[in-house]
Design a protein around this motif. Structure first.
Motif, mmCIF file in Angstrom:
data_model
loop_
_atom_site.group_PDB
_atom_site.id
_atom_site.type_symbol
_atom_site.label_atom_id
_atom_site.label_comp_id
_atom_site.label_asym_id
_atom_site.label_seq_id
_atom_site.Cartn_x
_atom_site.Cartn_y
_atom_site.Cartn_z
ATOM 1 N N GLN A 402 -0.663 -14.757 0.603
ATOM 2 C CA GLN A 402 -1.083 -14.358 1.945
ATOM 3 C C GLN A 402 -0.688 -12.894 2.130
ATOM 4 O OE1 GLN A 402 1.056 -15.095 5.675
ATOM 5 N NE2 GLN A 402 -0.575 -16.539 6.185
ATOM 6 N N GLU A 403 -1.646 -12.064 2.501
ATOM 7 C CA GLU A 403 -1.379 -10.625 2.525
ATOM 8 C C GLU A 403 -2.225 -9.953 3.599
ATOM 9 O OE1 GLU A 403 -1.139 -7.319 -1.090
ATOM 10 O OE2 GLU A 403 -0.723 -9.436 -1.389
ATOM 11 N N TYR A 404 -1.817 -8.765 4.009
ATOM 12 C CA TYR A 404 -2.662 -7.972 4.898
ATOM 13 C C TYR A 404 -3.871 -7.456 4.110
ATOM 14 C CZ TYR A 404 0.921 -7.745 8.586
ATOM 15 O OH TYR A 404 1.820 -8.044 9.569
ATOM 16 N N TRP A 405 -5.006 -7.360 4.813
ATOM 17 C CA TRP A 405 -6.224 -6.907 4.169
ATOM 18 C C TRP A 405 -6.071 -5.501 3.596
ATOM 19 C CZ3 TRP A 405 -10.224 -7.747 1.518
ATOM 20 C CH2 TRP A 405 -11.323 -6.882 1.505
ATOM 21 N N HIS A 406 -5.410 -4.603 4.334
ATOM 22 C CA HIS A 406 -5.292 -3.215 3.849
ATOM 23 C C HIS A 406 -4.526 -3.157 2.538
ATOM 24 C CE1 HIS A 406 -1.024 -2.156 4.605
ATOM 25 N NE2 HIS A 406 -1.096 -2.984 5.620
ATOM 26 N N SER A 407 -3.538 -4.013 2.377
ATOM 27 C CA SER A 407 -2.748 -4.034 1.144
ATOM 28 C C SER A 407 -3.551 -4.629 -0.002
ATOM 29 C CB SER A 407 -1.468 -4.843 1.368
ATOM 30 O OG SER A 407 -0.781 -5.035 0.148
ATOM 31 N N TRP A 408 -4.152 -5.785 0.265
ATOM 32 C CA TRP A 408 -4.911 -6.441 -0.806
ATOM 33 C C TRP A 408 -6.036 -5.535 -1.311
ATOM 34 C CZ3 TRP A 408 -3.908 -10.451 -3.772
ATOM 35 C CH2 TRP A 408 -4.924 -10.945 -4.585
ATOM 36 N N LYS A 409 -6.723 -4.892 -0.380
ATOM 37 C CA LYS A 409 -7.844 -4.021 -0.760
ATOM 38 C C LYS A 409 -7.364 -2.808 -1.544
ATOM 39 C CE LYS A 409 -9.807 -1.747 2.534
ATOM 40 N NZ LYS A 409 -10.622 -1.344 3.712
ATOM 41 N N TYR A 410 -6.206 -2.258 -1.187
ATOM 42 C CA TYR A 410 -5.721 -1.076 -1.897
ATOM 43 C C TYR A 410 -5.329 -1.423 -3.328
ATOM 44 C CZ TYR A 410 -3.053 2.890 -3.455
ATOM 45 O OH TYR A 410 -2.616 3.942 -4.203
ATOM 46 N N PHE A 411 -4.583 -2.496 -3.502
ATOM 47 C CA PHE A 411 -4.105 -2.843 -4.840
ATOM 48 C C PHE A 411 -5.145 -3.589 -5.672
ATOM 49 C CE2 PHE A 411 -0.074 -2.229 -2.537
ATOM 50 C CZ PHE A 411 0.514 -1.296 -3.379
ATOM 51 N N HIS A 412 -6.229 -4.037 -5.003
ATOM 52 C CA HIS A 412 -7.337 -4.695 -5.715
ATOM 53 C C HIS A 412 -8.645 -4.105 -5.190
ATOM 54 C CE1 HIS A 412 -4.376 -7.627 -7.124
ATOM 55 N NE2 HIS A 412 -3.955 -7.693 -5.876
ATOM 56 N N PRO A 413 -8.926 -2.864 -5.533
ATOM 57 C CA PRO A 413 -10.063 -2.154 -4.915
ATOM 58 C C PRO A 413 -11.419 -2.788 -5.196
ATOM 59 C CG PRO A 413 -9.151 -0.921 -6.771
ATOM 60 C CD PRO A 413 -8.186 -2.020 -6.488
ATOM 61 N N ASN A 414 -11.538 -3.589 -6.255
ATOM 62 C CA ASN A 414 -12.816 -4.216 -6.581
ATOM 63 C C ASN A 414 -12.871 -5.670 -6.137
ATOM 64 O OD1 ASN A 414 -13.846 -1.866 -7.909
ATOM 65 N ND2 ASN A 414 -12.596 -2.360 -9.696
ATOM 66 N N THR A 415 -11.992 -6.039 -5.220
ATOM 67 C CA THR A 415 -11.934 -7.426 -4.784
ATOM 68 C C THR A 415 -13.228 -7.884 -4.120
ATOM 69 O OG1 THR A 415 -10.604 -9.027 -3.518
ATOM 70 C CG2 THR A 415 -10.973 -6.865 -2.516
ATOM 71 N N LEU A 416 -13.552 -9.147 -4.333
ATOM 72 C CA LEU A 416 -14.605 -9.784 -3.560
ATOM 73 C C LEU A 416 -13.981 -10.306 -2.273
ATOM 74 C CD1 LEU A 416 -16.424 -11.811 -6.365
ATOM 75 C CD2 LEU A 416 -17.060 -9.583 -5.427
#
Length: 421
Positions: A402-416
């Motif tokens: 469970q994570e904040y969107w800004h963090s997940w997106k930064y560390f996984h820039p190609n995330t779906l």
């Protein structure tokens, strides 16, 4: 009329006056150079490693790392220059000049207190002075508390999130296995790692934050590691990866129902105020608190997501949609997934829903219990089938966060990104 014989004397006198003026103008710069060496490196270093406006958006972890190496030598140099100036030239300053320089030096020393003591990460978020565990009978932690749970060799331990969030990391052992249990409140990211690096158990210190994520440093190589990924960002082991260990995030009540013999980390009385500030950390999202946001399903920086990484590919699931649906049957990167929430709306699970080569589709019955549509077997929240044709079968767990969107997106820039439409 001036005598020609006096011209050399006048020239010498003019040169002497010129040199005197030049020296008097040049010497004050030594003081300001000393001040710059004494204060600026430390201020820049503190700015880059703390969540000040704009600082965390800079790609400056390498600069921060090497700046830390030279801060002390530059301060010593600056201090020596200021001392030399004070001994040799301070008395020649005007009264106003003395007051200005003394005031600047005093303000500098005050800033030094804040950057190196008051707001230094490892001083602000110390590890517990007393690490004490208790079984459920002797436990003082409320059952509604969200915890990170770790199991190894038949030993289960629960680490309350508000304690972890304050300390950022706890270095411990679970079933004789060394563990580094971490949590960063700026990213809402919990991770558990093995502290073994190159065959040696490391002691880690909290350095600060980059991109709103905690940075930790190992004791031997002084490498800096991102908490959210366990990846070495800069230093001797740059590019290396800490071994991640499986964990679950749930309420203490849900955890104890599965692990009744679990040990539970108890509060350290030295930090009760810090724990208290985080007591409601897991109850409301930022969008719920924002009265100006009409569409609560909007995706904002601090929207909660559940993230998974499968074979190097990442996917995020909207928490609000998961909360509404309670379960999601999905497929990602050739893995058939089940994501589901328990009745407490805080405990979540991720499973591979393939059993014995057969893909199952899940639902919740009227009592809120998991059941598969293919065989109508019942399943508990640990992935075990408790009745029906598949009784005794078990779903394999998939690590999720469970994570904040800004963090997940930064560390996984190609995330779906999954959102129920």
């Amino acid at each position: 009329m001036i005598s020609i014989r006096n011209e050399p004397a006048l020239a010498i006198k003019d040169l002497h006056v010129k040199n005197t003026v030049t020296k008097s103008l040049a010497k004050p710069y030594l003081f300001w150079i000393g001040i710059a060496f004494l204060l600026l490196p430390g201020l820049i270093h503190a700015y880059l490693l703390m969540p000040f406006p704009g600082s965390q958006n800079l790609n400056a972890i390498t600069i921060s790392y090497y700046l830390e190496k030279v801060v002390t030598p530059l301060r010593i140099l600056g201090g020596l220059v200021i001392i030399w100036y004070a001994v040799v030239n301070f008395s020649s300053n005007s009264r106003g000049g003395k007051i200005v320089k003394a005031s600047v030096l005093a303000l500098g020393l005050i800033s030094f207190y804040f950057t190196d003591f008051k707001f230094q990460a490892e001083r602000m978020f110390e590890e517990p002075q007393t690490v004490k565990f208790a079984n459920f009978i002797n436990n003082n932690v409320p059952e509604s508390t969200v915890i990170i749970g770790v199991v190894n060799n038949g030993v289960a331990k629960a680490y309350p999130l508000n304690y972890l969030g304050y300390h950022h990391k706890i270095q411990d052992n679970v079933g004789n296995q060394p563990v580094l249990v971490t949590y960063c409140t700026m990213c809402r990211s919990g991770r558990v790692y093995s502290p073994i690096v190159n065959g040696k158990r490391q002691n880690f210190r909290l350095v600060g934050a980059r991109h709103y994520n905690a940075i930790i440093e190992d004791e031997t190589t002084k490498t800096w590691w991102y908490q959210a990924t366990g990846k070495a960002a800069v230093g001797q082991l740059k590019g290396s990866q800490l071994q991640e260990l499986p964990y679950e995030q749930s309420t203490l009540a849900a955890w104890i129902s599965k692990h009744p013999g679990s040990l539970i980390l108890q509060p350290d009385h030295h930090y009760l105020n810090g724990y208290n500030e985080l007591r409601n950390y897991d109850r409301l999202q930022a969008v719920d608190k924002d009265s100006t946001l009409k569409n609560k399903d909007s995706l904002v920086r601090k929207s909660w997501v559940v993230g998974l990484v499968i074979n190097g590919h990442a996917k995020a699931y909207d928490w609000r949609q998961l909360f509404k649906r309670r379960f999601v049957n999905d497929s990602f990167n050739q893995i058939n997934l089940l994501l589901t929430l328990e009745k407490d709306s805080l405990t979540y699970h991720s499973f591979n829903r393939s059993v014995n080569g057969k893909v199952l589709h899940f639902n919740l019955d009227k009592s809120g219990q998991l059941t598969d549509l293919e065989t109508a077997s019942l399943w508990d929240w640990d992935g075990l089938s408790t009745s029906g044709i598949l009784k005794g079968s078990r779903l394999s767990k998939v690590q999720s966060y469970q994570e904040y969107w800004h963090s997940w997106k930064y560390f996984h820039p190609n995330t779906l990104y999954w959102k129920d439409l």
